[in-house]
Design an enzyme around this catalytic site. Structure first.
Site, PDB file in Angstrom:
ATOM      1  N   ARG A 168      21.178  54.369 -37.102  1.00  0.00           N
ATOM      2  CA  ARG A 168      22.163  55.248 -37.161  1.00  0.00           C
ATOM      3  C   ARG A 168      23.706  55.032 -36.789  1.00  0.00           C
ATOM      4  NH1 ARG A 168      20.921  60.574 -34.694  1.00  0.00           N
ATOM      5  NH2 ARG A 168      20.724  59.325 -32.694  1.00  0.00           N
ATOM      6  N   ASP A 169      23.609  53.952 -35.904  1.00  0.00           N
ATOM      7  CA  ASP A 169      24.974  53.442 -35.338  1.00  0.00           C
ATOM      8  C   ASP A 169      25.238  52.273 -35.464  1.00  0.00           C
ATOM      9  OD1 ASP A 169      27.412  54.045 -34.134  1.00  0.00           O
ATOM     10  OD2 ASP A 169      26.536  54.135 -31.904  1.00  0.00           O
ATOM     11  N   LEU A 170      25.194  51.699 -36.643  1.00  0.00           N
ATOM     12  CA  LEU A 170      25.371  50.207 -36.642  1.00  0.00           C
ATOM     13  C   LEU A 170      27.078  49.746 -36.509  1.00  0.00           C
ATOM     14  CD1 LEU A 170      23.733  47.352 -37.361  1.00  0.00           C
ATOM     15  CD2 LEU A 170      24.103  47.992 -39.749  1.00  0.00           C
TER      16      LEU A 170
ATOM     17  N   HIS B 100      26.799  47.119 -31.337  1.00  0.00           N
ATOM     18  CA  HIS B 100      25.460  47.096 -31.354  1.00  0.00           C
ATOM     19  C   HIS B 100      24.533  45.907 -31.917  1.00  0.00           C
ATOM     20  CE1 HIS B 100      25.771  51.650 -31.021  1.00  0.00           C
ATOM     21  NE2 HIS B 100      26.195  51.018 -29.691  1.00  0.00           N
TER      22      HIS B 100
END
Length: 108
Positions: A87-89, A93
């Protein structure tokens, strides 16, 4: 302001811990207190892909970018095969791990 770890935070941590693929960062353990969830991850000595890009004086070489994209796709395929989406690429990360054989990317 007492903040309990949410069900989603706890679930995401357990999902991350259950994954076993070279392109996904290993969770060593996790614990929580009344306000936070703490996750202990494997050591990725070169930090994030963003750190790597920022340390360079110029752009990454095309062959490096191809290698990173190939590894990124491998990791995403594994996650998607497990019905998991990231959900937060973002560059922060995606970790570069020189501790493994060669320059591997792993997802956080």
């Amino acid at each position: 302001n007492s903040k309990q770890p949410t069900y989603i935070e706890q679930l995401e941590t357990k999902i991350q811990q259950s994954l076993n693929k070279p392109k996904v960062v290993k969770v060593k353990t996790f614990f929580e207190d009344e306000k936070n969830v703490f996750i202990v991850l494997e050591l990725c000595k070169n930090h994030s892909l963003k750190d790597l890009v920022n340390r360079r004086k110029g752009p990454l070489a095309e062959i490096e970018v191809q290698n990173y994209i190939f590894q990124l796709v491998q990791g995403l395929r594994y996650l998607h095969s497990k019905k998991i989406i990231h959900r937060d690429l973002k560059l922060e990360h995606i970790l570069v791990n020189f501790a493994r054989k060669k320059e591997d990317l792993v997802f956080l």
